[in-house]
Design an enzyme around this catalytic site. Structure first.
Site, PDB file in Angstrom:
ATOM      1  CD  GLU A  20      -3.662  -6.464   2.786  1.00  0.00           C
ATOM      2  OE1 GLU A  20      -4.457  -5.767   3.457  1.00  0.00           O
ATOM      3  OE2 GLU A  20      -2.434  -6.322   2.855  1.00  0.00           O
TER       4      GLU A  20
ATOM      5  CD  GLU B 191      -2.933  -1.104   2.329  1.00  0.00           C
ATOM      6  OE1 GLU B 191      -2.724  -0.306   3.275  1.00  0.00           O
ATOM      7  OE2 GLU B 191      -3.904  -1.872   2.318  1.00  0.00           O
TER       8      GLU B 191
END
Length: 670
Positions: free
Chosen positions: A305, A145
């Protein structure tokens, strides 16, 4: 890949006791065929500077190889060890306050810092040396991220000055004129005195610095890709788990990364998608984030995810875990991976629950995960590599997102809307109308592949982009644009010409005034929308038609002479301009009319939500249709003829089937 990836993030380092073989047994029972490891545990892998311990990594790799479970290796660079922060405090990111972040959280480092880069490269190389001999390692995730984390250190300022010098070819006169730096005596008279932009009041400088910060993320991941490429096999992929603007869940275009540029260094795009559940599960966040990620490389993507349980208020209702998994696949995902396998027993995310709860035993979520695993194993050949061919696109812009932060729609008023609110206003309406979209970059060249392009608030754009949109309409496309489009150039300098710049002829209207609505409704004779749904929610451009037809005017005694929404024939196409933010009900009625008129969607397909219909073509060339019920009530739906794959039975054309609450059907049409 020959099968859909169904997996979890797995951290042997976090386990309260030895249970690797038990976890593998439970994974195999649940149909889990891939785990992601290593990306979160730098301090375990390098507990002291230059002292390495990959025993946990090797232990898991050996066990997964024996079990026949694939592994994805994440580079562990997003959470630095304590020794680095202590010995090299300059690696800590300096934000706009001028202070360095304290140690403790993740993603607190300056991704441009030389010391950090040295240690990051070293840990990546050491890790790659350990894992490169394992045949069941199928790919690599770069960092986690990634964003620029607001880095504003002195070295970043120096890099920015060099960037600006190159961009303007050393011409300060041009820079001052283009950015309006004479205002409030902000003029820069030498490159040596170029001030820090941290405290600037100049929106052009502020937006350019934000663009530069986004480019740092692209360069950072490009460097990691080059290192990984030295070790990986040709059959191993490289991905990254992009996230999105966060509003307690994944919401919109990421402000701190240009996904489209950064994705160029990947072999396959990946993302993390988190969303409300229970009565707030709508499918829209799954759809939006998936449609954007799929468009990055115009191919299938990985969900790296997503939640199994997650926050306490996300504990899923019966059926929702399964519905969510297939919803990702319906957008073109080739994987569903949960964060994470087990709930941890301390630290920051103790109550972000995984597939297993804190007692590490079977539960209803695990049982539903196992049901999905069995279905994916059986249906992989039918569902993998689903290709989407959409007729509608939404064009998004990081530059416009940043510019609207500097120049908001309703400054000083609450609640105020942001750029992503307008994007989601458009996307959510189309989603409820069962119109699938690609979410394209502002730099997209091949516009004519779409029958309709919607442009939400393209506030900042260069002439080339506007000319491409104009040519798209001229060549037969349908352009729908909202307020605040074509107002400034790429430097956030307002065009000194009629608005919307370059597109006035295309839209057949112009305006020179705008205001905020007070007790204003829309008046029109075309759309059958209840009066209470005709309110103007945000912003009002006072449109003056110059050849365009008026769809709606402002129902207000002082503004009634102005158009609110116009439609214009231009060349072979049509251009519709929406000069205000309407209610969702009104927007849906407007878009429904346009879609039906332009033969993009039949009326019978437009108004069946909470059933969402998502389509694609599988590897056999057969049409796959997902019918997804995002509600707590049983729904009836007419389906296409084919084979309903979940029940393995034939269905006839227009047969009415019942879909239980939070359930779905999948029809393969040969």
């Amino acid at each position: 890949m020959k099968q859909l990836l169904y997996g979890v993030a797995y951290y042997d380092e976090y386990m309260p006791y030895e249970r690797l073989q038990e976890d593998i047994r439970m994974m195999k029972t649940a149909g889990i065929n891939v785990v992601r490891i290593a990306e979160s545990t730098w301090s375990t892998e390098e507990p002291e500077e230059g002292i390495f311990d990959f025993s946990h990594v090797i232990k898991v790799l050996d066990a997964m190889q024996e079990a026949g479970i694939y592994v994805i290796i994440g580079t562990p660079t997003y959470a630095i060890p304590a020794w680095m922060a202590k010995k090299y405090p300059e690696v800590m990111v300096m934000d706009s306050t001028g202070h360095r972040r304290p140690y403790g959280a993740r993603q607190i480092m300056d991704i441009t810092n030389k010391e950090y880069r040295f240690f990051a490269e070293r840990i990546i190389r050491k890790l790659m040396e350990v894992v490169q001999g394992y045949s069941h390692v199928i790919g690599f995730q770069l960092d986690n991220e990634s964003k620029h984390f607001g880095t504003c250190s002195e070295n970043v300022h120096e890099m920015f000055v060099s960037y600006m010098k190159k961009r303007f070819q050393g011409d300060l006169k041009c820079l001052n004129e283009e950015f309006g730096l004479d205002y409030w005596s902000n003029r820069i008279n030498s490159w040596e005195e170029f001030p820090s932009v941290v405290g600037t009041i100049n929106g052009s400088l502020g937006c350019e610095f934000a663009k530069f910060q986004r480019s740092l993320v692209t360069e950072y991941l490009q460097c990691q890709r080059k290192i990984v490429d030295e070790y990986r096999r040709p059959d191993q992929f490289v991905t990254h788990n992009f996230d999105f603007e966060w509003r307690g869940h994944s919401f919109g275009v990421q402000p701190d990364v240009n996904h489209y540029e950064t994705a160029k260094c990947l072999t396959i795009a990946g993302c993390d998608i988190y969303h409300p559940t229970q009565d707030y599960l709508t499918g829209k966040e799954i759809g939006f984030c998936g449609d954007l990620t799929r468009t990055l490389k115009k191919n299938n993507y990985f969900v790296m995810e997503t939640q199994a349980q997650g926050f306490p208020n996300w504990t899923p209702y019966n059926g929702q875990v399964r519905l969510q998994a297939f919803s990702h696949l319906a957008s073109g995902a080739d994987s569903v991976m949960y964060w994470h396998w087990h709930s941890i027993h301390n630290a920051c995310e103790t109550y972000w629950k995984g597939v297993l709860s804190h007692n590490m035993k079977e539960n209803v979520v695990y049982q539903e995960v196992a049901r999905v695993g069995k279905e994916l194993a059986r249906l992989s050949p039918k569902l993998i590599h689903l290709k989407k061919i959409n007729q509608v696109a939404i064009m998004v812009s990081n530059d416009s997102l940043t510019a609207i932060e500097w120049f908001p729609f309703a400054p000083g008023q609450q609640p105020n809307k942001k750029y992503n609110d307008i994007v989601r206003w458009i996307y959510d309406a189309l989603f409820e109308l069962n119109v699938e979209c690609d979410i394209i970059n502002v730099e997209e060249e091949n516009l004519i592949q779409y029958k309709m392009i919607v442009v939400p608030t393209l506030y900042s754009a260069n002439q080339n982009t506007l000319l491409r949109l104009k040519e798209y309409v001229n060549a037969g496309g349908c352009l729908v644009s909202t307020f605040k489009t074509a107002f400034t150039n790429e430097n956030v300098k307002v065009w000194s010409d009629d608005q919307p710049y370059i597109l006035t002829e295309c839209f057949g209207m112009t305006y020179n005034q705008f205001t905020l609505p007070v007790n204003v409704i829309l008046e029109d004779e075309m759309l059958d929308v209840d009066k209470e749904e005709r309110y103007v929610e945000l912003f009002m451009e006072l449109l003056q038609p110059q050849g365009a037809s008026v769809i709606a005017t402002y129902g207000h005694y002082n503004w009634k002479q102005y158009a609110a929404i116009t439609e214009n024939k231009f060349g072979q196409g049509t251009a519709i301009y929406i000069g205000c933010m309407t209610s969702k009900a009104y927007l849906k009625a407007l878009l429904s009319n346009v879609l039906e008129t332009k033969n993009i969607k039949e009326e019978k397909q437009l108004d069946i939500y909470p059933i969402s219909v998502r389509k694609g073509i599988n590897e056999d060339g057969h049409e796959i249709t997902y019918y997804l019920n995002y509600s707590h009530e049983e729904q009836e739906i007419r389906v296409d003829n084919g084979i309903e794959l979940l029940c393995d039975r034939n269905v006839s054309q227009d047969e009415v089937i019942k879909i239980a609450p939070w359930d779905l059907a999948i029809v393969e049409r040969k």
